[in-house]
Design a protein around this motif. Structure first.
Motif, mmCIF file in Angstrom:
data_model
loop_
_atom_site.group_PDB
_atom_site.id
_atom_site.type_symbol
_atom_site.label_atom_id
_atom_site.label_comp_id
_atom_site.label_asym_id
_atom_site.label_seq_id
_atom_site.Cartn_x
_atom_site.Cartn_y
_atom_site.Cartn_z
ATOM 1 N N UNK A 144 85.379 49.495 56.874
ATOM 2 C CA UNK A 144 86.184 50.714 56.716
ATOM 3 C C UNK A 144 85.917 51.434 55.396
ATOM 4 N N UNK A 145 85.518 50.708 54.345
ATOM 5 C CA UNK A 145 85.259 51.374 53.067
ATOM 6 C C UNK A 145 84.057 52.315 53.131
ATOM 7 N N UNK A 146 82.927 51.908 53.753
ATOM 8 C CA UNK A 146 81.829 52.880 53.909
ATOM 9 C C UNK A 146 82.249 54.092 54.743
ATOM 10 N N UNK A 147 83.119 53.863 55.735
ATOM 11 C CA UNK A 147 83.609 54.988 56.536
ATOM 12 C C UNK A 147 84.433 55.941 55.678
ATOM 13 N N UNK A 148 85.293 55.392 54.824
ATOM 14 C CA UNK A 148 86.084 56.239 53.924
ATOM 15 C C UNK A 148 85.150 57.035 53.013
ATOM 16 N N UNK A 149 84.129 56.371 52.461
ATOM 17 C CA UNK A 149 83.169 57.086 51.598
ATOM 18 C C UNK A 149 82.482 58.210 52.371
ATOM 19 N N UNK A 150 82.141 57.939 53.632
ATOM 20 C CA UNK A 150 81.500 58.972 54.453
ATOM 21 C C UNK A 150 82.444 60.151 54.676
ATOM 22 N N UNK A 151 83.702 59.840 54.990
ATOM 23 C CA UNK A 151 84.683 60.914 55.182
ATOM 24 C C UNK A 151 84.851 61.737 53.906
ATOM 25 N N UNK A 152 84.952 61.065 52.777
ATOM 26 C CA UNK A 152 85.097 61.779 51.504
ATOM 27 C C UNK A 152 83.861 62.625 51.232
ATOM 28 N N UNK A 153 82.679 62.040 51.450
ATOM 29 C CA UNK A 153 81.432 62.775 51.228
ATOM 30 C C UNK A 153 81.331 64.008 52.107
ATOM 31 N N UNK B 139 85.559 52.161 62.402
ATOM 32 C CA UNK B 139 84.316 52.004 61.623
ATOM 33 C C UNK B 139 83.170 51.408 62.427
ATOM 34 N N UNK B 140 83.337 50.249 63.082
ATOM 35 C CA UNK B 140 82.196 49.691 63.816
ATOM 36 C C UNK B 140 81.778 50.545 65.014
ATOM 37 N N UNK B 141 82.717 51.262 65.592
ATOM 38 C CA UNK B 141 82.397 52.133 66.725
ATOM 39 C C UNK B 141 81.510 53.303 66.295
ATOM 40 N N UNK B 142 81.612 53.670 65.022
ATOM 41 C CA UNK B 142 80.799 54.764 64.481
ATOM 42 C C UNK B 142 79.560 54.248 63.750
ATOM 43 N N UNK B 143 79.342 52.942 63.792
ATOM 44 C CA UNK B 143 78.142 52.376 63.193
ATOM 45 C C UNK B 143 78.268 52.004 61.728
ATOM 46 N N UNK B 144 79.479 51.919 61.215
ATOM 47 C CA UNK B 144 79.685 51.544 59.818
ATOM 48 C C UNK B 144 79.956 50.050 59.719
ATOM 49 N N UNK B 145 79.551 49.457 58.596
ATOM 50 C CA UNK B 145 79.715 48.018 58.402
ATOM 51 C C UNK B 145 81.161 47.635 58.079
#
Length: 94
Positions: free
Chosen positions: A43-52, A35-41
């Motif tokens: 893991x939950x925002x990363x999961x939302x991004x993946x789902x989106x 998550x932080x390597x991809x610029x997300x605050x």
């Protein structure tokens, strides 16, 4: 996807709901690491991004909607949600 639906999806303040999902611990640890390597605050925002991303891809495939494809293409090219929202608002107002 219709313009109005698209505008709603770009609203950062749209209502959220809480869900519970079982995910293997090692996957959660990988998400936390990536998550932080991809610029997300987190893991939950990363999961939302993946789902989106997956959902948009499926909706595009199922709907055959060129607007959704255009928005996805612009996002892949780094165009911000704000710029896309402004452009869509301009088109809808005409």
């Amino acid at each position: 996807m219709k313009f109005e639906d698209l505008k709603k999806r770009l609203d950062r303040n749209r209502p959220m709901t809480t869900i519970t999902i079982r995910i293997p611990e090692d996957v959660v640890e990988d998400l936390k690491r990536v998550a932080p390597l991809l610029g997300f605050s987190g893991y939950q925002p990363l999961i939302r991004a993946y789902i989106g991303q997956g959902l948009r891809a499926d909706l595009e495939r199922l709907d055959g909607d060129t607007v959704s494809a255009l928005v996805a293409s612009l996002k892949r090219r780094g165009v911000s949600d704000e710029v896309i929202h402004e452009a869509l608002s301009e088109v809808v107002q005409k």
